[in-house]
Design a protein around this motif. Sequence first.
Motif, short mmCIF file in Angstrom:
data_model
loop_
_atom_site.label_atom_id
_atom_site.label_comp_id
_atom_site.label_asym_id
_atom_site.label_seq_id
_atom_site.Cartn_x
_atom_site.Cartn_y
_atom_site.Cartn_z
N ASP A 42 0.84 -1.20 0.00
CA ASP A 42 0.00 0.00 0.00
C ASP A 42 0.88 1.25 0.00
N LEU A 43 0.30 2.37 -0.33
CA LEU A 43 1.05 3.62 -0.33
C LEU A 43 1.05 4.24 1.06
N ASP A 44 2.00 5.12 1.31
CA ASP A 44 2.04 5.81 2.60
C ASP A 44 1.07 7.00 2.58
N GLU A 45 1.09 7.81 3.64
CA GLU A 45 0.11 8.89 3.76
C GLU A 45 0.31 9.99 2.72
N HIS A 46 1.48 10.01 2.04
CA HIS A 46 1.71 10.99 0.99
C HIS A 46 1.40 10.43 -0.40
N GLY A 47 0.93 9.21 -0.44
CA GLY A 47 0.60 8.62 -1.73
C GLY A 47 1.81 8.12 -2.50
N VAL A 48 2.86 7.76 -1.77
CA VAL A 48 4.06 7.24 -2.45
C VAL A 48 4.55 5.95 -1.78
N VAL A 49 5.41 5.23 -2.50
CA VAL A 49 6.06 4.02 -1.98
C VAL A 49 7.16 4.43 -1.00
N ILE A 50 7.96 5.39 -1.44
CA ILE A 50 9.05 5.95 -0.65
C ILE A 50 9.36 7.29 -1.31
N ASP A 51 9.80 8.24 -0.53
CA ASP A 51 10.18 9.53 -1.10
C ASP A 51 11.34 9.33 -2.07
#
Lengths: 128, 128, 128, 128, 128, 128
Positions: A42-51
């Motif tokens: 799933d994606l994180d709270e920013h909508g990404v896998v990792i920055d």
Amino acid sequence: MYTLTVRDHVMIAHSLPDPFFGPAQGLHGATFVVEVTWNRPDLDEHGVVIDIGAATTALRAVLDDLDYRNLDEHPAFAGRLSTTEVVAAHIAQRLVENIDTAPFASVQVLLRENPDAWASYTHDLTGA
Amino acid sequence: MYTLTVRDHVMIAHSLPDPFFGPAQGLHGATFVVEVTWNRPDLDEHGVVIDIGAATTALRAVLDDLDYRNLDEHPAFAGRLSTTEVVAAHIAQRLVENIDTAPFASVQVLLRENPDAWASYTHDLTGA
Amino acid sequence: MYTLTVRDHVMIAHSLPDPFFGPAQGLHGATFVVEVTWNRPDLDEHGVVIDIGAATTALRAVLDDLDYRNLDEHPAFAGRLSTTEVVAAHIAQRLVENIDTAPFASVQVLLRENPDAWASYTHDLTGA
Amino acid sequence: MYTLTVRDHVMIAHSLPDPFFGPAQGLHGATFVVEVTWNRPDLDEHGVVIDIGAATTALRAVLDDLDYRNLDEHPAFAGRLSTTEVVAAHIAQRLVENIDTAPFASVQVLLRENPDAWASYTHDLTGA
Amino acid sequence: MYTLTVRDHVMIAHSLPDPFFGPAQGLHGATFVVEVTWNRPDLDEHGVVIDIGAATTALRAVLDDLDYRNLDEHPAFAGRLSTTEVVAAHIAQRLVENIDTAPFASVQVLLRENPDAWASYTHDLTGA
Amino acid sequence: MYTLTVRDHVMIAHSLPDPFFGPAQGLHGATFVVEVTWNRPDLDEHGVVIDIGAATTALRAVLDDLDYRNLDEHPAFAGRLSTTEVVAAHIAQRLVENIDTAPFASVQVLLRENPDAWASYTHDLTGA
């Protein structure tokens, strides 16, 4: 499943002193183009896998230790051959020591050594 | 899991004589760029997935039978269409007949037919 | 004007022992992807710039002398730095010694050292 | 397992208005090269994973809704950030609404945003 | 003649508000992959066309002024359209203002906007 | 000098029935990736070399006559060999018949036949 990949490269010297490797027994070198793929369900709270910035910085920190080096004299490869596969696994191991891997299912490190050959190592992070 | 990929290419003619294929029903051709990926859970005693030279030679031997040929007249495709997917599976089948596959979990054959389309077949070697 | 390009690659070690080169002063290495472009105003009697097989074989012969080598110990670079530009010019010089260059206006040797940097040398063959 | 991939691209503007994204908070843009990979265990009666023409047309229809657009004003991304990962998942969702997915195990949408970064979303279609 | 090329990229938004540009009239964006090629007849005392580090740093400085920007609001493009060709010429102009161009015959700036289209501007530096 | 390049591809069959061509004497095929580069000294009133849409449509019109064809039976190549160089010159000739070439200094057609070989023809349009 989601993935995010960042790419960088290193230019190294090394030898593979075992008759198995034929002409690659002698001291030669390679540009390794390095592609690191982070996987998570799933994606994180920013909508990404990792920055992307964090992933790029973490990779560069690991590669700085290898770049413009002779791997025959690098302590990480003392007593073993620095094949493309072994270098890929080394980079993965160093990455997971420096990133909080809790959100990830796996990380893959792929090294392209020339246009006609590449190798990868996938590190399972599920604890399975 | 580790992988090692080698790449080569063939230049073939063929037709796909079924109305389903529209303009590709007529005799035409393709450069197939062929990428073969060997997968295994651990490295061998030399620290590799498979010797690159051996993987390259094995692939070239299979491709020599296809290169500069009209696949419409090739016995391997008698009675069936030589779609990209079918050619990929054919190459995989020939590879596993000629390589000791005991150490491998799978082998994937990917064929790029143009910059905007490619296909693959993955042959499971776990006996599962 | 017509051109024909063939591509191959070498994997070499070298150092650039001048403070100008910063981290590249130490022993490191590179995969050089080599692209050789032959130029001529008209085609030959077979409708080609040069036979691809002949161009490929001539390039491979020159590269065999460099491949899997430490250029610091190679006589062609004794007393000078084996920068990408210098290696490109060396390959061009060796090629024109071994090919009948009468039909050609020029030959360019381009070396890609990583995805973000490449260099070339163009050898004029017009006698201008 | 077989796969078939088709590739296309879109050119979009967007912003990522969260301090997490640093310089990408402002309005900027991207060329997203889009690679869609269909996976299935067996081939259909024509010997293919999916008709390349049908896969290409279905992808283009989804991309026409995004191409040359400012995603900040696109209803699909109202109330959420149009990160590369989110756009990939959006494209996959739209594709499975318009294709009979019964034969497929999964579909992957991969977006390349620059030579050094790409992301993907894989949509499981097995009902598992 | 020798050349040295360095590559980088920017991600920008812009519009081309002229009916000539069809769907590109609206606000959209692009990843421009930027390749800068320096040409000179002879090598410098270090055996190079230009120091790769210096060439890379000079390019990055120019690109920092464009990256993650909306070119519609950038003063360099006030009163004119920021087509790929115009952006290429702008980058070349900024580079020659910041590099000592005495040794060079020309500099080319090439921008790839998607896999199927790219443009370049070559700035003559011979004073001819 | 400015350039604008558009890219497309065709998939063709052909043979090169002359012993000079070795294994390529038999009927085989190729994916030709076609890159057409338009050159002109100044930009037009819209700030471009040529409209990308117009350049793409003109190229596609020429390629439609070749795509999915056996060039051995194509009237354009009757009585001559359809080498990569000859096909490149044919495409250039057809393009200049259908485009107002007054603004252009030259047009180059480059055909990539596999990852390791490509050829080009440059058509001078200066009337020199």
